[in-house]
Design an enzyme around this catalytic site. Structure first.
Site, PDB file in Angstrom:
ATOM      1  N   CYS A  22      36.530  47.242  23.794  1.00  0.00           N
ATOM      2  CA  CYS A  22      35.304  46.984  23.039  1.00  0.00           C
ATOM      3  C   CYS A  22      35.388  45.653  22.305  1.00  0.00           C
ATOM      4  CB  CYS A  22      35.077  48.124  22.051  1.00  0.00           C
ATOM      5  SG  CYS A  22      33.424  48.146  21.349  1.00  0.00           S
ATOM      6  N   CYS A  61      35.064  53.866  19.825  1.00  0.00           N
ATOM      7  CA  CYS A  61      34.400  52.648  19.377  1.00  0.00           C
ATOM      8  C   CYS A  61      32.888  52.715  19.561  1.00  0.00           C
ATOM      9  CB  CYS A  61      34.964  51.457  20.158  1.00  0.00           C
ATOM     10  SG  CYS A  61      34.213  49.880  19.756  1.00  0.00           S
TER      11      CYS A  61
END
Length: 350
Positions: free
Chosen positions: A104, A198
């Site tokens: 991410c 995330c």
């Protein structure tokens, strides 16, 4: 921290709605930078999720108003699905354990978001990560607070971008950050720590994955004897070293091996069998021109203390040989390498 010049430098801050990014924006404004906050919306919550993206976005907008900086929200939902979430699901399908926070950061926060805002003419891009940079600004270093150090999650960033990245919390502890936020009356001063996946948040992993990977019954087998102990709903729901949710009488048992082809989960009571001095890794990424070689320090988990190792390479690939045995090494996870706390490269554990 880059020094100010006569003309005001502009900094884009990735505001998450948490205390760390809020204080980062506040500190930069105090130092005279032209600060603008950006929120990346990456997931649309459903009634079955604990995703807090709507709350986070509202909190980020409100704290930007408190600090007195412009605020913009960017819709990166489709980018997140394609670049991060797809990787997350596919890695589990292969029987490996993904690290969505690392991906991410590389693909979204320091990838698409960085590119979009820097394309608007900003001089720097700032986040609330607990990390530092070397004096020459070319490398990332571990934070002085080892319990909060987040350099591990930055181990796959594009090295060309590091000179433009700012970590305003490089010399602060979490306690100090909270104290600053409280003193300034920021609404994020008591914001909870980020948990879970995330940009998605804290979820029941098995239930969440079952929406994307169909459950499939398989056998739970004792590693030492090949004795069948019970059944499971899919090896992809487990990771090496896992003890929770095995649900076999007579334990505790630990996952020691997963056979994706036969959907067989191997377990053991002897947790010492999960120790190894030798870790094979691939997909090598280096920040240093010298590459990965010789004696270094490494982390196979974000909050792990640095462990001494030596990098070796042969016809079969790269290996990290550790001075001390490492426990519960999970294929698919990132192994990050350091030299005197300077992040110099990483790989993916096989």
């Amino acid at each position: 921290m880059p020094s100010q010049k006569k003309n005001k430098r502009r900094v884009a801050v990735a505001l998450s709605g948490g205390v760390d990014s809020s204080v980062s924006a506040l500190l930069l404004k105090r130092q005279g930078f032209g600060v603008v906050g950006f929120y990346a919306k990456c997931w649309l919550p459903s009634e079955n999720d604990k995703c807090t993206s709507d709350v986070d976005e509202k909190r980020a907008m409100m704290v930007a108003k408190q600090i007195g900086i412009p605020f913009y929200s960017l819709d990166l939902v489709e980018d997140y699905k394609e670049r991060v979430f797809k990787y997350f699901v596919e890695t589990y399908k292969r029987g490996e354990t993904p690290n969505p926070d690392v991906v991410c950061n590389k693909e979204l926060k320091f990838g698409i978001l960085f590119d979009k805002v820097m394309g608007l003419g900003f001089d720097y891009f700032a986040t609330g990560h607990y990390a530092r940079k070397t004096k020459d600004g070319k490398f990332i270093k571990a934070h002085k607070d080892s319990k909060k150090d987040q350099s591990y999650f930055l181990a796959r960033l594009d090295k060309e971008k590091i000179s433009k990245i700012v970590f305003p919390l490089s010399d602060l502890t979490k306690k100090e950050v909270r104290e600053i936020a409280k003193k300034e009356g920021l609404i994020t001063s008591e914001a909870p720590e980020s948990q879970g996946i995330c940009f998605i948040g804290e979820v029941n992993l098995r239930e969440f994955l079952s929406r994307y990977i169909k459950p499939q019954k398989g056998l739970v087998v004792e590693y030492e004897t090949n004795k069948v102990l019970g059944e499971h709903q899919g090896v992809f729901y487990y990771t090496i070293g896992q003890r929770k949710d095995i649900r076999i009488p007579g334990g505790p048992y630990y996952v020691i091996k997963k056979d994706v082809n036969t959907n067989t989960l191997y377990v053991t009571k002897d947790k010492d069998k999960l120790l190894t001095n030798k870790i094979k890794f691939n997909d090598v990424y280096v920040f240093s021109e010298n590459g990965l070689s010789g004696k270094l320090e490494a982390k196979i988990r974000s909050q792990q203390e640095f462990k001494r190792c030596e990098i070796k390479k042969d016809k079969n690939g790269f290996f990290a040989i550790f001075d001390e045995p490492q426990w519960g090494v999970a294929p698919g996870q990132v192994i990050a390498f350091y030299k005197q706390k300077k992040l110099i490269g990483s790989g993916i554990i096989e």
